[in-house]
Design a protein around this motif. Structure first.
Motif, PDB file in Angstrom:
ATOM      1  N   PRO A  34       0.832  -1.209   0.000  1.00 25.90           N
ATOM      2  CA  PRO A  34       0.000   0.000   0.000  1.00 25.90           C
ATOM      3  C   PRO A  34       0.867   1.260   0.000  1.00 25.90           C
ATOM      4  N   ARG A  35       0.344   2.302  -0.612  1.00 25.16           N
ATOM      5  CA  ARG A  35       1.086   3.568  -0.642  1.00 25.16           C
ATOM      6  C   ARG A  35       1.320   4.080   0.777  1.00 25.16           C
ATOM      7  N   PRO A  36       2.531   4.483   1.101  1.00 27.76           N
ATOM      8  CA  PRO A  36       2.801   5.000   2.460  1.00 27.76           C
ATOM      9  C   PRO A  36       2.007   6.273   2.733  1.00 27.76           C
ATOM     10  N   LYS A  37       1.594   6.444   3.975  1.00 24.67           N
ATOM     11  CA  LYS A  37       0.921   7.669   4.366  1.00 24.67           C
ATOM     12  C   LYS A  37       1.934   8.813   4.452  1.00 24.67           C
ATOM     13  N   ALA A  38       1.459  10.001   4.198  1.00 28.21           N
ATOM     14  CA  ALA A  38       2.344  11.166   4.291  1.00 28.21           C
ATOM     15  C   ALA A  38       2.875  11.290   5.720  1.00 28.21           C
ATOM     16  N   PRO A  39       4.179  11.511   5.887  1.00 32.96           N
ATOM     17  CA  PRO A  39       4.749  11.597   7.238  1.00 32.96           C
ATOM     18  C   PRO A  39       4.262  12.835   7.972  1.00 32.96           C
ATOM     19  N   LYS A  40       4.133  12.713   9.280  1.00 28.19           N
ATOM     20  CA  LYS A  40       3.786  13.850  10.111  1.00 28.19           C
ATOM     21  C   LYS A  40       5.070  14.563  10.518  1.00 28.19           C
ATOM     22  N   GLY A  41       5.087  15.847  10.346  1.00 26.89           N
ATOM     23  CA  GLY A  41       6.290  16.591  10.690  1.00 26.89           C
ATOM     24  C   GLY A  41       7.347  16.493   9.601  1.00 26.89           C
ATOM     25  N   LYS A  42       8.603  16.527  10.002  1.00 28.59           N
ATOM     26  CA  LYS A  42       9.718  16.517   9.056  1.00 28.59           C
ATOM     27  C   LYS A  42       9.774  15.195   8.306  1.00 28.59           C
ATOM     28  N   PRO A  43       9.851  15.205   6.964  1.00 28.01           N
ATOM     29  CA  PRO A  43       9.926  13.952   6.210  1.00 28.01           C
ATOM     30  C   PRO A  43      11.231  13.220   6.480  1.00 28.01           C
ATOM     31  N   PRO A  44      11.240  11.894   6.345  1.00 25.74           N
ATOM     32  CA  PRO A  44      12.465  11.127   6.593  1.00 25.74           C
ATOM     33  C   PRO A  44      13.538  11.445   5.560  1.00 25.74           C
ATOM     34  N   ALA A  45      14.782  11.247   5.935  1.00 24.00           N
ATOM     35  CA  ALA A  45      15.888  11.498   5.006  1.00 24.00           C
ATOM     36  C   ALA A  45      15.867  10.507   3.854  1.00 24.00           C
ATOM     37  N   VAL A  46      15.416   9.270   4.130  1.00 23.37           N
ATOM     38  CA  VAL A  46      15.287   8.247   3.097  1.00 23.37           C
ATOM     39  C   VAL A  46      13.808   7.885   3.014  1.00 23.37           C
ATOM     40  N   ALA A  97      21.437 -15.120   6.323  1.00 25.81           N
ATOM     41  CA  ALA A  97      22.666 -14.956   7.118  1.00 25.81           C
ATOM     42  C   ALA A  97      23.688 -14.052   6.446  1.00 25.81           C
ATOM     43  N   PRO A  98      24.076 -14.288   5.174  1.00 26.17           N
ATOM     44  CA  PRO A  98      25.051 -13.386   4.546  1.00 26.17           C
ATOM     45  C   PRO A  98      24.449 -12.044   4.149  1.00 26.17           C
ATOM     46  N   ALA A  99      23.122 -11.988   3.980  1.00 29.89           N
ATOM     47  CA  ALA A  99      22.481 -10.750   3.543  1.00 29.89           C
ATOM     48  C   ALA A  99      22.457  -9.705   4.644  1.00 29.89           C
ATOM     49  N   LYS A 100      22.331 -10.139   5.895  1.00 35.36           N
ATOM     50  CA  LYS A 100      22.189  -9.206   7.012  1.00 35.36           C
ATOM     51  C   LYS A 100      23.394  -8.265   7.161  1.00 35.36           C
ATOM     52  N   PRO A 101      24.639  -8.754   7.192  1.00 35.66           N
ATOM     53  CA  PRO A 101      25.775  -7.835   7.310  1.00 35.66           C
ATOM     54  C   PRO A 101      25.855  -6.843   6.155  1.00 35.66           C
ATOM     55  N   ARG A 102      25.577  -7.306   4.934  1.00 39.73           N
ATOM     56  CA  ARG A 102      25.625  -6.405   3.782  1.00 39.73           C
ATOM     57  C   ARG A 102      24.555  -5.321   3.903  1.00 39.73           C
ATOM     58  N   MET A 103      23.368  -5.725   4.362  1.00 43.23           N
ATOM     59  CA  MET A 103      22.286  -4.765   4.561  1.00 43.23           C
ATOM     60  C   MET A 103      22.695  -3.699   5.570  1.00 43.23           C
ATOM     61  N   ASP A 104      23.267  -4.134   6.683  1.00 43.93           N
ATOM     62  CA  ASP A 104      23.671  -3.195   7.727  1.00 43.93           C
ATOM     63  C   ASP A 104      24.694  -2.184   7.207  1.00 43.93           C
ATOM     64  N   VAL A 105      25.676  -2.670   6.449  1.00 48.55           N
ATOM     65  CA  VAL A 105      26.738  -1.793   5.955  1.00 48.55           C
ATOM     66  C   VAL A 105      26.181  -0.769   4.973  1.00 48.55           C
ATOM     67  N   LEU A 106      25.444  -1.232   3.972  1.00 49.68           N
ATOM     68  CA  LEU A 106      24.960  -0.304   2.953  1.00 49.68           C
ATOM     69  C   LEU A 106      23.920   0.664   3.528  1.00 49.68           C
ATOM     70  N   TRP A 107      23.056   0.168   4.415  1.00 51.42           N
ATOM     71  CA  TRP A 107      22.076   1.061   5.036  1.00 51.42           C
ATOM     72  C   TRP A 107      22.783   2.121   5.880  1.00 51.42           C
ATOM     73  N   SER A 108      23.867   1.720   6.540  1.00 51.24           N
ATOM     74  CA  SER A 108      24.649   2.672   7.321  1.00 51.24           C
ATOM     75  C   SER A 108      25.185   3.788   6.426  1.00 51.24           C
ATOM     76  N   VAL A 109      25.706   3.414   5.271  1.00 43.72           N
ATOM     77  CA  VAL A 109      26.273   4.390   4.336  1.00 43.72           C
ATOM     78  C   VAL A 109      25.180   5.290   3.762  1.00 43.72           C
ATOM     79  N   ILE A 110      24.127   4.692   3.223  1.00 45.80           N
ATOM     80  CA  ILE A 110      23.062   5.469   2.582  1.00 45.80           C
ATOM     81  C   ILE A 110      22.347   6.351   3.607  1.00 45.80           C
ATOM     82  N   GLY A 111      22.079   5.784   4.788  1.00 42.05           N
ATOM     83  CA  GLY A 111      21.414   6.565   5.820  1.00 42.05           C
ATOM     84  C   GLY A 111      22.232   7.764   6.262  1.00 42.05           C
ATOM     85  N   GLY A 112      23.535   7.557   6.469  1.00 47.83           N
ATOM     86  CA  GLY A 112      24.398   8.658   6.874  1.00 47.83           C
ATOM     87  C   GLY A 112      24.477   9.749   5.815  1.00 47.83           C
TER      88      GLY A 112
END
Length: 334
Positions: A157-169, A201-216
């Motif tokens: 489903p389409r996400p609802k519009a965020p309340k307040g400041k929109p998320p960075a991602v 199992a191998p996907a989790k570390p890769r997810m953490d690393v890339l999300w850390s980079v993109i989020g920052g």
């Protein structure tokens, strides 16, 4: 890794040059799906405008000057025309046209004014007959019947519009992918991940690393007014949503290459670039992945300031703030 990257870029850019037009049959099918998608966008705009129809008619009735009354009546048509024009910029990247994109762009670019008029007047089959050739009408009708039989593409489903400041991602889904990726005024980075995998199992570390980079990086961009106006970040769960990735963008497949970060340059939406992907190699070092993403980002952005992007290096290696969970979408609170 270098060989894989070259393969991805070259294949992603294949088909940009239009040495010869698509076949008549391909243009005909694309014309039918193109006009149907634009007509749907117009009907959606109509429903929104009709919600205020009574108030608008009452306002027109109170106006004394005939010239002003005519202007108010014309405003409705102008709004519909604007809705069709807005949809036209992104229509060829919609899921329904993903396998007909080149033919769609050929019809749209060569007949833009006539196309908008045909949609507004409800003369889409006649339009396709005129611009593609005699006999196209029956193929258009068949293409629409075939489309109706196809299973719906996956979309949460389409996400609802965020309340307040929109998320960075921004979180996007299959139905909102085009809005995020194809904004003509912005370079757009799409973080693609899978909440469900055969081997988590191998996907989790890769997810953490890339999300850390993109989020920052996304948080640093949000804090920079000039970059924030020209560079956006969004994320999509490919296990739960279909997206119209160009053929051969991911080698061997999107499922094998996520998590990944893909750039849709502002003035080159037809040639998205893979910034980093799991199928290119290990993602164990935040600093290494950050360096790769930033280098490729500076190379391929078309409107964002490359110098300012270079200053994101520290932001992209600060850990991003949140760990991506093993299952389910990444966290909302960036």
């Amino acid at each position: 890794m270098a060989a894989r990257w070259c393969t991805v870029v070259l294949l992603a850019g294949a088909g940009v040059a239009r040495a010869a037009p698509p076949s008549k049959g391909a243009r005909c099918v694309a014309c039918g799906l193109l006009t149907a998608s634009l007509s749907e966008a117009m009907e959606t705009a109509k429903k929104e405008l009709d919600q205020f129809k009574e108030a608008k008619e009452e306002a027109i009735g109170r106006v004394q000057k005939a010239q002003t009354r005519r202007w108010l009546k014309q405003e409705y048509g102008s709004n519909l025309y604007a809705a069709v024009e807005d949809a036209m910029d992104k229509v060829c990247a919609l899921p329904a046209l993903s396998s007909h994109r080149r033919a769609c762009e050929h019809v749209r670019e060569d007949h833009e004014d006539e196309l908008a008029r045909a949609v507004l007047d409800g003369e889409t089959i006649a339009f396709c007959e005129e611009v593609v050739g005699e006999g196209c009408g029956s193929k258009v009708e068949q293409a629409l019947k075939d489309q109706a039989k196809e299973p719906a593409r996956k979309s949460e489903p389409r996400p609802k519009a965020p309340k307040g400041k929109p998320p960075a991602v921004r979180r996007i889904v299959g139905d909102t992918f085009a809005d995020a990726a194809l904004d003509a005024e912005r370079d757009a980075v799409i973080f693609a991940f899978a909440s469900e995998t055969d081997d988590p199992a191998p996907a989790k570390p890769r997810m953490d690393v890339l999300w850390s980079v993109i989020g920052g990086m996304a948080r640093a961009v949000r804090a920079d007014a000039l970059l924030n106006a020209t560079l956006s970040f969004a994320r999509i769960d490919v296990a739960r949503n279909d997206a119209p990735w160009p053929p051969a963008l991911f080698d061997p497949s999107v499922e094998a290459c996520v998590p990944a970060a893909v750039l849709y340059p502002a003035h080159a939406k037809e040639t998205p670039r893979v910034l980093v992907a799991a199928c290119e190699g290990d993602m164990r070092s935040v600093s290494e992945v950050s360096g790769t993403v930033l280098a490729r980002l500076k190379t391929f952005v078309t409107v964002a300031d490359k110098g300012r992007i270079g200053r994101l290096q520290a932001a992209g290696t600060d850990g991003g703030g949140n760990e991506a969970p093993e299952q389910g979408p990444v966290k909302e609170d960036l």
